[in-house]
Structure formats: C-alpha cells, structure tokens
Design an enzyme around this catalytic site. Structure first.
Site, PDB file in Angstrom:
ATOM      1  N   VAL A  33       0.837  -1.206  -0.183  1.00 11.17           N
ATOM      2  CA  VAL A  33      -0.084  -0.014   0.041  1.00 11.17           C
ATOM      3  C   VAL A  33       0.788   1.246   0.204  1.00 11.17           C
ATOM      4  O   VAL A  33       2.042   1.435   0.636  1.00 11.17           O
ATOM      5  CB  VAL A  33      -0.876  -0.004   1.450  1.00 11.17           C
ATOM      6  CG1 VAL A  33      -0.213   0.182   2.568  1.00 11.17           C
ATOM      7  CG2 VAL A  33      -2.092   0.958   1.131  1.00 11.17           C
ATOM      8  N   SER A  38      -1.378   3.668  -8.308  1.00  9.77           N
ATOM      9  CA  SER A  38      -2.363   4.324  -8.939  1.00  9.77           C
ATOM     10  C   SER A  38      -1.963   5.801  -9.362  1.00  9.77           C
ATOM     11  O   SER A  38      -2.062   6.041 -10.472  1.00  9.77           O
ATOM     12  CB  SER A  38      -3.745   4.786  -8.009  1.00  9.77           C
ATOM     13  OG  SER A  38      -4.240   3.508  -7.331  1.00  9.77           O
ATOM     14  N   MET A 167      11.634   7.657  -5.900  1.00  9.93           N
ATOM     15  CA  MET A 167      13.252   8.147  -5.976  1.00  9.93           C
ATOM     16  C   MET A 167      13.427   9.769  -5.622  1.00  9.93           C
ATOM     17  O   MET A 167      14.505   9.834  -4.923  1.00  9.93           O
ATOM     18  CB  MET A 167      13.715   7.799  -7.165  1.00  9.93           C
ATOM     19  CG  MET A 167      13.892   6.403  -7.317  1.00  9.93           C
ATOM     20  SD  MET A 167      14.725   5.168  -6.122  1.00  9.93           S
ATOM     21  CE  MET A 167      16.817   6.046  -6.543  1.00  9.93           C
ATOM     22  N   ASP A 168      12.335  10.292  -5.574  1.00  8.36           N
ATOM     23  CA  ASP A 168      12.765  11.716  -5.308  1.00  8.36           C
ATOM     24  C   ASP A 168      12.794  11.988  -3.826  1.00  8.36           C
ATOM     25  O   ASP A 168      13.319  12.831  -3.193  1.00  8.36           O
ATOM     26  CB  ASP A 168      11.655  12.667  -5.994  1.00  8.36           C
ATOM     27  CG  ASP A 168      10.098  12.034  -5.464  1.00  8.36           C
ATOM     28  OD1 ASP A 168       9.824  10.744  -5.735  1.00  8.36           O
ATOM     29  OD2 ASP A 168       9.381  12.919  -5.058  1.00  8.36           O
ATOM     30  N   SER A 470     -25.814 -28.958  22.728  1.00  6.00           N
ATOM     31  CA  SER A 470     -25.338 -29.881  23.751  1.00  6.00           C
ATOM     32  C   SER A 470     -26.585 -29.817  24.818  1.00  6.00           C
ATOM     33  O   SER A 470     -26.778 -28.568  25.207  1.00  6.00           O
ATOM     34  CB  SER A 470     -24.254 -29.571  24.472  1.00  6.00           C
ATOM     35  OG  SER A 470     -23.896 -30.516  25.651  1.00  6.00           O
ATOM     36  N   SER A 542     -23.251 -31.316  15.553  1.00  6.69           N
ATOM     37  CA  SER A 542     -23.059 -31.107  14.042  1.00  6.69           C
ATOM     38  C   SER A 542     -23.225 -29.567  13.844  1.00  6.69           C
ATOM     39  O   SER A 542     -24.273 -29.179  13.360  1.00  6.69           O
ATOM     40  CB  SER A 542     -23.600 -31.824  13.186  1.00  6.69           C
ATOM     41  OG  SER A 542     -24.943 -32.009  13.249  1.00  6.69           O
TER      42      SER A 542
END
Length: 634
Positions: A33, A38, A167-168, A470, A542
C-alpha cells in the site's frame, strides 16, 4: 481533386485500421500500500494524452478535495474511482484502464496493496502478460512485496518490472536503488523469477515513466513506457500447445445438428482431426467447425466455435475435447497450491464447490501438507488456512475431471473454490499433479447391492440426522426412536456423538477443524450403513450447515432426514446433565458450542422438534410418523 472532408475521412479510416492491428499488452500494477501504483497509472494516462478536458477539470477539482499532493494534481484519483478509496487514499478493488500509444494498446489492472485485498490481486494477475511491482524506495522490500512476488511466481508471470518508486524522496540515490535491487534479486532467485527489469522512477514527478528526466543520469536502462511498448508478448504460444476445447454448451437446435460449443483454450483443430473426449476417453473425428459467420477450415486458441463430430458420443458441459495424441489427464485427487481468500478459514474435510474451466464438482481439501511463509519461503505446519494464506494441499473430488497441470495450461489447470452455502468465491488454486493412487483405486463391483440388502429387511434405508445444542435432548430422543423402530421389526443402528469419540474419533478434539473432520467421518460411516440397508440414527451437535450438507450429499435423495432438536440456550444450560456449560462459562472448557463456538441452526430441517412444546416421547412418535408418511417403514 479530393475534398478536405474526404482526406480527413481517409486519415481517420487509416488511423482506425492501424489501431485495430496494434498488439495488446495486459499488465498489472501491484505491491504494498502507498507504493504509488495508482499514481503511476494516472501519470501514464496523463502523459499518453488520453484524457479529455472535462476529465482533467474533474481531477483538478477532486485533487483539491481528496488529493494527497497539496495543490498539485493527484494522478491517483484518475484510477481510484471508489468513494471509499478516495477518502482513504488507498485502492480496494481492481481498477481496469485502457490506453494506447502509437506502438501498442494496453489494458492495465491496478490491484490493491492492503493485505486483506490480496485476493483482488490474484484476480487481476490471472490474465496479465506482465507485472509492474511497485517498491517505495524509502522502505524497500516489504511483506506485501514478497507476497505479491510469490503469487506472481505461482501464476507463472513471464515478465516482471520492479519499479522502485519515489526516488525523489531519497534524493535519487543510486546506492539506495542498488541496495533494493540486490535484496530483491536474492528473494526472486528462490522463487524462480528470471525475467526481471529494474527501473528507478518517480511516478509523481514523471522521472523514467515516459522520459528519462535529468535527476538520475546514472540510470541507462529503458523508461517504463519504453519497456511496455517493446516487451515481447508471445501471442501465439497457446496455438503451439496441444488442442483443448472445454465444452460450455451442447448445441442441439434440431434433430440434424448436434455440436459442442466452447472457446479453444490452446492448440488448433481442423476438420478430419482425431479427438478424444475427457474424462470419458471416447474418441471421434471432427466433421465441421461451425461459427456464426460460417464454417472454418481451421480454428485456433482464442476462437469460440462449435465442433461437429462424425460419431454420436456422449459429451456434456464440462468435458474437454482434446487432440487424440496428447489428451488432457483425468483424476479425482490432486496435489495443489491454494490461495485462501475468505475471512472464514479453510478447514480440511469441509465440502466446497470447485470450478475448473467449465466443470463444477464437489471438492474437499483432505490434508494441508504445509503453509508457505511468504517472507522466508519456509514451510510450516498448518491445520487450517486463514485469509491470504498460501498452502500446499491435497484436494479430493466427488468424481474424476479432465485437467492439465497448471504449469502446462492455466485454463485447464487453474481453479476456484466456492462456498456451497453462500456461493462466494473463497479460494483460488493451481493443480500440480494427480495423486497416483487416485488412478489406481476404483470402486469394486459387488453383486449384492443396497436395494437387495434393504429388500431383505423389508425397509428403505435412511439417515435420521439429529442436530442441536448440547443438552437439547438429541441422544434421548434418538434412543427412543430406535426402541420404537426395533419393536416394529426395523433394522437400525444409533451413532451417538459421545460413543463415536471413544473409538473412531478418539483422536479428534473440539476445534472447528476437528469438528468438521468428526462429522465428515460420521457421514462416511452413515453412508456405509445406509448401503447395508439400515436405518441409521446419528445424534451429534454437528454445528455447521456445510458439514450437514456434506452428510446429506453422501446419500441419495430422500435418504437423509434432518431433525432439528431445538432447545433455547438458556434451557439447555439449565439442564446441563454433564456440567459442561458451567465449565465453559468458567473458561475451563474451550470451543464449546453455544458459548465460544458457533452453532448454525438448520434453515429448512425435515422436522423441527421444539422440546419446550413436546415431550421426548411425543417427539419420537412424530419422527416415526414422518418415516411412515415417507414410506421408509411399513
């Protein structure tokens, strides 16, 4: 002399014709992220001059409202179309965008970076030719970077760009770029990723996206756009593979026409070719290749056609028509890699639907061999797979299917798992190979069958499946029903939850995974007893609908009767004959149904017994009466 309008029309026609014949590259952007996926796509669209004035105006306005770049244009908003994404500044869904240059057309899928949306990345990557893996130069290789890289290696991605972005923000440092390259190369070698291109860039400033810029004179490789325009895409490799046509539809408009419709996923076919239909193994030859536009002399991968054969053989939707020399394989048990995509964990033994091409069958993961740690690639033991987990599993199907190993064909070797109750896609996987035993083990024919055994007992076999909390009274009522049936001369057997755990299931605990396996085993035993012609009574909590559905699916229609012994939790706690609820409330008993483990009541039981409204004897009489009404007993 030609009019100006005619010349313009000719220019437009020429442009459209050249555009029509451009090659197409499908690629994805992925990574962690906030790595700038985008923003990069927005920059590509902007620099490609593919935005209208009203779009630019809208983005400028949205940048002021939602943007993360101050007064500057936020290119990410060109892609982040969902309101939730704009407000959070992240990508949630897979956003597809189309753009083109003079050299090539592109379809790009912007995939989410957050871990909980890893499943969306798998969706976007499944049809891509190349991937741009974004890395934030400040943070380097992160967990999600490794996860997406591992998924790309599983999917078989051929071309990967590692775009070291922002990279800036590290002063365009070559040393930082080299550090990340070295770290990623070491990880990629373990995955077998080979064709990797590293590009330092700033998507926000535009460096090395379309043009090189002047901030990184030390980099002499291609820009991202240059790579995308020139990377080799083998559009014809599928045509060189063996012929495969998964049947989507049996086309029978009249008595004189019977064809088999589908898209050719690989290879090529001509009239007269010998074919084999899998999984049946029957053979024939092609008589015609029919399309809406007329018959073809040849069909190749990517074309949708209808095949007509020279022989009348049984072919159904889901079958695969193959070349006779290299047909698809068939099996019902496999080793697979499975990517789990659902909040509820994968539990071995739980039934799912598996969609493989045009085939849909019932599937169960019988064993998780190991889970893969995406950071270290270490193999770790696992009893279940949680959201985004990746495991090597054994998969068992209810019948043989036609397939190819995923490395040979993504179309006939890739599958999804679907939850039987909700129809949600919960997993995606790749078939490695068939387990040898699945090809060597066959059902042995016997002369005395279920009908013969039932006839000798003068009854119809069935499963009476008692479910409830139960303390609800399941065992008490089941015991009374068996006594009444035995007195009437019926042949029965009672499988009780506590009794079974003393022997057959003594190795199981009470985790969700163990409960699933407990019911799976009981269902299989009940099936065998029904085959013996017995009326089987099962008294188990079950708790999960999916396992009760599994037990129902094991026997024939009409042989499974679900009886919901409905007792409110507070009433069951008051009874508490074994003192289990008190222990659970004190925290001494973990994974107790109704307290810290869920119970999913039946939505449409065959019989609903409300124990507050009728006694155990009355409940037993109601069950026997139902059996008589359904003519299971005389």
């Amino acid at each position: 002399m030609a009019h100006a309008s005619d010349l313009i029309a000719e220019d437009i026609a020429g442009y459209l014709k050249s555009h029509e014949h451009k090659g197409l590259l499908r690629f994805i952007t992925c990574g962690s992220v906030d790595d700038g996926k985008s923003t990069l796509i927005g920059r590509l669209l902007f620099e490609s001059k593919l935005l209208f004035e009203d779009q630019l105006a809208a983005i400028e306005a949205d940048s002021k409202k939602y943007g993360t770049q101050g007064i500057e244009m936020d290119f990410a908003l060109l892609v982040d179309g969902l309101a939730a994404e704009r407000e959070q500044g992240i990508t949630i869904d897979v956003a597809y965008r189309f753009f083109s240059t003079d050299k090539r057309k592109f379809i790009v899928a912007d995939t989410p970076g957050h871990e909980q949306y890893t499943r969306n990345m798998v969706t976007g990557a499944s049809t891509a030719d190349a991937a741009i893996l974004m890395v934030d130069a400040r943070y380097g290789i992160l967990t999600q970077t490794r996860r997406h890289s591992f998924l790309m290696s599983l999917i078989g991605m051929r071309q990967v760009v590692v775009a070291i972005n922002k990279m800036d923000l590290v002063d365009y440092s070559k040393e930082r770029f080299d550090e990340i390259v070295e770290e990623y190369r070491a990880f990629a070698r373990q995955l077998g990723l080979e064709s990797i291109t590293f590009i330092p860039m700033s998507a926000l400033k535009g460096d090395n996206v379309i043009e090189h810029g002047h901030h990184m004179p030390w980099y002499h490789g291609p820009t991202l756009m240059a790579f995308l325009e020139t990377v080799e895409v083998d559009d014809e490799h599928l045509q060189r593979d063996p012929f495969r046509l998964p049947v989507q539809w049996v086309n029978r408009p009249n008595l004189d026409f019977r064809g088999f419709t589908g898209m050719v996923t690989s290879g090529r076919v001509r009239p007269g070719d010998a074919i084999r239909v899998q999984p049946s193994g029957k053979t024939s030859t092609v008589s015609r290749i029919y399309t809406f536009d007329g018959d073809l002399d040849e069909a190749v991968a990517g074309q949708s056609i209808t095949l007509l054969l020279n022989d009348e053989i049984d072919i159904s939707r889901g079958d695969i028509i193959s070349g006779v020399e290299k047909p698809s394989q068939t099996a019902d048990q496999f080793e697979t890699t499975l990517v789990w995509m659902h909040d509820q964990p994968l539990l071995p033994g739980r039934p799912y639907l598996m969609k493989l091409g045009t085939q849909t069958v019932s599937a169960t993961v019988t064993d998780i061999k190991y889970q893969v740690n995406v950071n270290t690639l270490e193999h770790t033991a696992a009893k279940q797979l949680d959201l985004n987990a990746i495991g090597i599993c054994t998969l068992s199907l209810n019948r043989p299917v036609a397939f190819d190993p995923y490395q040979e064909s993504q179309d006939t070797g890739g599958f999804i798992l679907i939850d039987r109750m909700t129809n949600n896609t919960v997993g995606a996987g790749m078939l490695h190979f068939a387990l040898r035993r699945s090809q060597n083990i066959h059902m042995q024919h016997v002369d005395i069958d279920k009908q013969a055994r039932a006839l000798s007992k003068s009854q119809q076999p069935a499963v009476l499946w008692f479910t409830g909390l139960s303390g609800a009274g399941k065992s008490t009522i089941a015991n009374l029903v068996e006594k009444k049936l035995h007195a009437a001369g019926q042949h029965t057997y009672l499988l009780d939850g506590d009794n079974v755990r003393h022997g057959l299931n003594r190795d199981l605990g009470f985790t969700d995974a163990d409960r699933v396996e407990n019911i799976r085993r009981v269902g299989e035993v009940a099936k065998l007893m029904v085959d013996a012609g017995l009326i089987v009574l099962t008294a188990f909590i079950s708790p999960f609908r999916s396992e009760r559905q599994l037990a129902r699916d094991l026997v024939e229609d009409g042989e499974f009767i679900e009886i919901f012994v409905d007792t409110p939790l507070d009433v069951a706690e008051e009874r508490d004959p074994k003192g289990l609820y008190r222990k659970a409330r004190r925290g001494e008993l973990k994974n107790f149904t109704g307290i810290d483990s869920a119970y999913e009541p039946p939505e449409a039981p065959d019989l609903h017994i409300e124990t507050q409204k009728m006694s155990s004897d009355e409940a037993a009489d109601a069950i026997v009466e139902l059996l008589s009404e359904r003519q299971l007993i005389s």
